[in-house]
Design a protein around this motif. Structure first.
Motif, mmCIF file in Angstrom:
data_model
loop_
_atom_site.group_PDB
_atom_site.id
_atom_site.type_symbol
_atom_site.label_atom_id
_atom_site.label_comp_id
_atom_site.label_asym_id
_atom_site.label_seq_id
_atom_site.Cartn_x
_atom_site.Cartn_y
_atom_site.Cartn_z
ATOM 1 N N GLU A 40 0.826 -1.203 0.000
ATOM 2 C CA GLU A 40 0.000 0.000 0.000
ATOM 3 C C GLU A 40 0.867 1.263 0.000
ATOM 4 O OE1 GLU A 40 -2.626 -0.379 3.321
ATOM 5 O OE2 GLU A 40 -4.031 -1.674 2.237
ATOM 6 N N ALA A 41 1.987 1.225 0.741
ATOM 7 C CA ALA A 41 2.899 2.374 0.747
ATOM 8 C C ALA A 41 3.452 2.620 -0.648
ATOM 9 C CB ALA A 41 4.033 2.138 1.751
ATOM 10 N N ALA A 42 3.762 1.544 -1.380
ATOM 11 C CA ALA A 42 4.313 1.688 -2.730
ATOM 12 C C ALA A 42 3.301 2.317 -3.685
ATOM 13 C CB ALA A 42 4.752 0.323 -3.260
ATOM 14 N N GLN A 43 2.021 2.076 -3.460
ATOM 15 C CA GLN A 43 0.994 2.641 -4.331
ATOM 16 C C GLN A 43 0.952 4.168 -4.244
ATOM 17 O OE1 GLN A 43 -0.648 0.426 -6.388
ATOM 18 N NE2 GLN A 43 0.685 -1.032 -5.340
ATOM 19 N N ASN A 44 1.480 4.716 -3.166
ATOM 20 C CA ASN A 44 1.434 6.161 -2.964
ATOM 21 C C ASN A 44 2.650 6.892 -3.516
ATOM 22 O OD1 ASN A 44 -1.052 6.117 -1.539
ATOM 23 N ND2 ASN A 44 0.013 5.496 0.336
ATOM 24 N N VAL A 45 3.541 6.163 -4.199
ATOM 25 C CA VAL A 45 4.745 6.786 -4.753
ATOM 26 C C VAL A 45 4.453 7.297 -6.157
ATOM 27 C CG1 VAL A 45 7.157 6.440 -5.394
ATOM 28 C CG2 VAL A 45 6.216 5.282 -3.379
ATOM 29 N N VAL A 100 13.322 0.294 -7.964
ATOM 30 C CA VAL A 100 13.298 0.704 -6.560
ATOM 31 C C VAL A 100 12.956 -0.521 -5.726
ATOM 32 C CG1 VAL A 100 12.206 2.148 -4.812
ATOM 33 C CG2 VAL A 100 12.661 3.080 -7.093
ATOM 34 N N ASN A 101 13.830 -0.825 -4.780
ATOM 35 C CA ASN A 101 13.667 -1.963 -3.883
ATOM 36 C C ASN A 101 13.080 -1.441 -2.574
ATOM 37 O OD1 ASN A 101 14.104 -3.855 -1.820
ATOM 38 N ND2 ASN A 101 16.184 -4.354 -2.447
ATOM 39 N N LEU A 102 11.803 -1.708 -2.369
ATOM 40 C CA LEU A 102 11.131 -1.319 -1.123
ATOM 41 C C LEU A 102 10.991 -2.579 -0.288
ATOM 42 C CD1 LEU A 102 9.660 0.694 0.694
ATOM 43 C CD2 LEU A 102 7.573 0.236 -0.610
ATOM 44 N N GLN A 103 11.919 -2.766 0.637
ATOM 45 C CA GLN A 103 11.924 -4.000 1.410
ATOM 46 C C GLN A 103 10.717 -4.043 2.344
ATOM 47 O OE1 GLN A 103 16.357 -5.499 1.604
ATOM 48 N NE2 GLN A 103 16.180 -3.611 2.756
ATOM 49 N N GLY A 104 10.190 -5.256 2.496
ATOM 50 C CA GLY A 104 8.910 -5.409 3.163
ATOM 51 C C GLY A 104 8.926 -5.343 4.672
ATOM 52 N N ASP A 105 9.986 -4.782 5.282
ATOM 53 C CA ASP A 105 10.013 -4.707 6.740
ATOM 54 C C ASP A 105 9.965 -3.274 7.246
ATOM 55 O OD1 ASP A 105 12.506 -3.816 6.014
ATOM 56 O OD2 ASP A 105 13.633 -5.298 7.170
ATOM 57 N N ALA A 106 9.543 -2.347 6.375
ATOM 58 C CA ALA A 106 9.549 -0.935 6.767
ATOM 59 C C ALA A 106 8.227 -0.259 6.400
ATOM 60 C CB ALA A 106 10.718 -0.215 6.112
ATOM 61 N N PRO A 107 7.139 -0.622 7.083
ATOM 62 C CA PRO A 107 5.842 -0.040 6.736
ATOM 63 C C PRO A 107 5.729 1.442 7.067
ATOM 64 C CG PRO A 107 5.666 -1.306 8.764
ATOM 65 C CD PRO A 107 7.048 -1.567 8.209
ATOM 66 N N LEU A 108 6.682 1.971 7.835
ATOM 67 C CA LEU A 108 6.649 3.391 8.164
ATOM 68 C C LEU A 108 7.377 4.236 7.122
ATOM 69 C CD1 LEU A 108 7.378 3.262 12.021
ATOM 70 C CD2 LEU A 108 5.164 3.450 10.882
ATOM 71 N N THR A 109 7.851 3.621 6.033
ATOM 72 C CA THR A 109 8.574 4.378 5.010
ATOM 73 C C THR A 109 7.641 5.366 4.310
ATOM 74 O OG1 THR A 109 9.975 2.440 4.591
ATOM 75 C CG2 THR A 109 10.017 4.215 2.962
ATOM 76 N N PRO A 110 7.880 6.674 4.448
ATOM 77 C CA PRO A 110 7.016 7.647 3.757
ATOM 78 C C PRO A 110 7.265 7.610 2.249
ATOM 79 C CG PRO A 110 8.246 8.670 5.570
ATOM 80 C CD PRO A 110 8.867 7.332 5.303
ATOM 81 N N PRO A 111 6.257 7.847 1.434
ATOM 82 C CA PRO A 111 6.448 7.790 -0.028
ATOM 83 C C PRO A 111 7.469 8.791 -0.536
ATOM 84 C CG PRO A 111 4.280 8.681 0.536
ATOM 85 C CD PRO A 111 4.852 8.118 1.789
ATOM 86 N N TRP A 112 7.647 9.914 0.189
ATOM 87 C CA TRP A 112 8.602 10.902 -0.310
ATOM 88 C C TRP A 112 10.053 10.428 -0.180
ATOM 89 C CZ3 TRP A 112 5.380 12.013 3.920
ATOM 90 C CH2 TRP A 112 6.001 12.120 5.178
ATOM 91 N N PHE A 113 10.313 9.405 0.632
ATOM 92 C CA PHE A 113 11.660 8.834 0.664
ATOM 93 C C PHE A 113 11.991 8.232 -0.709
ATOM 94 C CE2 PHE A 113 12.387 7.752 5.473
ATOM 95 C CZ PHE A 113 12.076 9.047 5.806
ATOM 96 N N LEU A 114 11.036 7.501 -1.275
ATOM 97 C CA LEU A 114 11.252 6.866 -2.570
ATOM 98 C C LEU A 114 11.316 7.907 -3.680
ATOM 99 C CD1 LEU A 114 10.089 4.563 -0.674
ATOM 100 C CD2 LEU A 114 9.350 3.454 -2.778
ATOM 101 N N THR A 115 10.461 8.908 -3.590
ATOM 102 C CA THR A 115 10.483 9.986 -4.579
ATOM 103 C C THR A 115 11.840 10.678 -4.583
ATOM 104 O OG1 THR A 115 8.100 10.322 -4.295
ATOM 105 C CG2 THR A 115 9.344 12.096 -5.339
ATOM 106 N N ALA A 116 12.415 10.875 -3.390
ATOM 107 C CA ALA A 116 13.728 11.519 -3.286
ATOM 108 C C ALA A 116 14.793 10.693 -3.995
ATOM 109 C CB ALA A 116 14.101 11.733 -1.823
ATOM 110 N N LEU A 117 14.729 9.358 -3.867
ATOM 111 C CA LEU A 117 15.695 8.493 -4.544
ATOM 112 C C LEU A 117 15.555 8.590 -6.057
ATOM 113 C CD1 LEU A 117 15.805 5.100 -2.609
ATOM 114 C CD2 LEU A 117 17.227 7.126 -2.318
ATOM 115 N N ILE A 118 14.321 8.557 -6.526
ATOM 116 C CA ILE A 118 14.070 8.634 -7.968
ATOM 117 C C ILE A 118 14.610 9.947 -8.526
ATOM 118 C CG2 ILE A 118 12.260 8.758 -9.724
ATOM 119 C CD1 ILE A 118 10.589 6.897 -7.798
ATOM 120 N N GLU A 119 14.353 11.038 -7.823
ATOM 121 C CA GLU A 119 14.828 12.348 -8.269
ATOM 122 C C GLU A 119 16.350 12.428 -8.225
ATOM 123 O OE1 GLU A 119 12.759 15.028 -5.691
ATOM 124 O OE2 GLU A 119 10.898 14.943 -6.865
ATOM 125 N N ALA A 120 16.962 11.841 -7.195
ATOM 126 C CA ALA A 120 18.422 11.869 -7.080
ATOM 127 C C ALA A 120 19.079 11.100 -8.220
ATOM 128 C CB ALA A 120 18.852 11.292 -5.732
#
Length: 262
Positions: A40-45, A100-120
């Motif tokens: 569900e967190a990945a759907q918000n990226v 993007v590897n979103l490991q399944g043990d971090a449900p508190l990962t905010p979507p903007w963390f992934l967005t930051a990686l993509i932009e970087a």
């Protein structure tokens, strides 16, 4: 950039068998598995063209398909999430510019963390891999120290150079800070177990042998450093959220408490 998010998940975790299917109690009293919360967190990226669970276990396949996820079956021999992502690209016939590897043990990962990686990665063509780092707040730093005193392996810390390139990652708390010498802000960075790779970096990774540092620490990202690959550490802001991964059963109450604050 065409971006694919993969969620590697294995059942046979040494420290916490069955972890992806562990259920957490949400603030409304309902319960949901770790793998579903991660999906569900990945759907918000924003900007991700595809999200899929990569696993080798039929129990995880059944659970993932039950909540509507795409699943790619991978080899049982995959030793970590990075190898599993590489295998999923091949087995799933996935062509993409960035994984993007979103490991399944971090449900508190905010979507903007992934967005930051993509932009970087879009802004820095020299970076082969990118991963987020989060400056520890007093609560998170306290969790690190508490775990080490109790003999538990908790989260991971990172040190990096002036350009933000990773120098080392460890399950110890680094850098060491002598008693009474704690600066403000806290100079310890929590490594968030999320990665963005160029497909060529994933292909190279699987061709390298596991190195001694990776083997001793049990940290997959050290294989990149041991082979001279450029890993960009992207500092992110939790915006008031407490971030923690689910590494041990003792982490469940911490995460459930943090979910109530979101």
């Amino acid at each position: 950039m065409d971006v694919t998010i993969l969620i590697p998940a294995r059942y046979a975790s040494t420290r916490y068998p069955g972890k992806p299917l562990a259920e957490l109690t949400l603030p409304d009293g309902s319960r949901k598995s770790l793998i579903e919360m991660t999906w569900e967190a990945a759907q918000n990226v924003a900007g991700a063209a595809r999200v899929a669970v990569a696993t080798d276990d039929e129990r995880i396949v059944d659970a993932a398909k039950g909540f509507g996820a795409e699943v790619v079956m991978t080899d049982e021999a995959c030793r970590n999430g990075t190898e599993r992502c590489a295998d999923a690209l091949e087995k799933g016939g996935i062509e993409t510019d960035l994984v993007v590897n979103l490991q399944g043990d971090a449900p508190l990962t905010p979507p903007w963390f992934l967005t930051a990686l993509i932009e970087a990665m879009a802004a820095d063509p020299e970076a082969e891999v990118a991963t987020p780092v989060l400056r520890c707040d007093p609560v998170t730093y306290g969790h690190f120290i508490e775990d080490r005193k109790a003999g538990r392996v908790g989260g991971t810390t990172a040190v990096f150079d002036a350009r933000g390139r990773g120098l080392y990652f460890s399950k110890e708390v680094i850098p060491y800070i002598a008693p009474g010498r704690m600066p403000d802000p806290i100079p310890v960075f929590h490594h968030v177990g999320v990665y963005a790779y160029r497909p060529a970096a994933l292909a190279a990774y699987t061709a390298w042998d596991e190195g001694p540092l990776e083997r001793m620490e049990g940290l997959e990202q050290l294989r990149f450093l041991e082979n001279g690959a450029s890993v960009a550490c992207v500092e992110v802001d939790a915006s008031g959220r407490v971030f923690w991964e689910l590494n041990n059963p003792e982490d469940i109450p911490r995460i459930e408490a943090a979910l109530k604050e979101i």
